[in-house]
Each structure stands twice: as C-alpha cells, then as structure tokens.
Design a protein around this motif. Sequence first.
Motif: not given
Length: 124
Positions: A60, A62, A65-67, A69, A85
């Motif tokens: 991904y 940066d 990332k984390g938001r 998929t 988000s």
Amino acid sequence: QVQLVESGGGLVQAGGSLRLSCAASGRTFSSYVMGWFRQAPGKEREFVARITGSGGYTSYADSVKGRFTISRDNAKNTVYLQMNSLKPEDTAVYYCAAAGAYTIVMLTRHVDYWGQGTQVTVSS
C-alpha cells in the motif's frame, strides 16, 4: 487482452467507507498483479495498492495504510478496494490496473491494462 470495469465510487462524508470493485475479462486473471491507482485534479496518477496473483502479498501507499484493504476473488475475476476512514484528500478518480509482471514497486509504466476509472468524492 484484458478489460477492466470499475464500480462502487460515489460521494461519501469524511470518516465514511466505500468499496470499489473491478471486474476483469479473460481467463488469465489470476496471473496478473492487480492494483489500484488514483488521480486527483491537477495531480499525477499515483499508486494506492496492489495484490499478487494468488492474493498472498499486498502492498500500500503510506497515505492509505491501515485504512484501505485490497483483495481479490480469482473465481469471480474481481479485485476489490475497501476504503475506510475516508478523508477529503482521498478524493480522486480511482483506476483499476493489471500488470503482467511483478516488480519491486508498481508504477504506471508497469501497468499493461487500465480500467476507465470511477470517481470517489469525500466531503468534509
């Protein structure tokens, strides 16, 4: 020849979610690295996420990332991008991409096929 058709874009408020889908034609879908790029007005097209043919490896940008998929269903010849988000800066046209070869990074020049794009707008 591979044809890619995106769907799922739209207007959403900041903090909301969207799921993009990309349906691919052809019988060799599982042999392609699939990715998502985006392009905001006045900016260059940028990498968002990618997934290998088997789905065993993802990477991904940066900024997502984390938001976000990325996933794929090879039985359905479809790749997905789940976006959570969401922020106003995620506003862009999102493009599905297929690359016939794996590279250390996925750049626009590595892409063999592009979808037509789907608009994502995140309001503040």
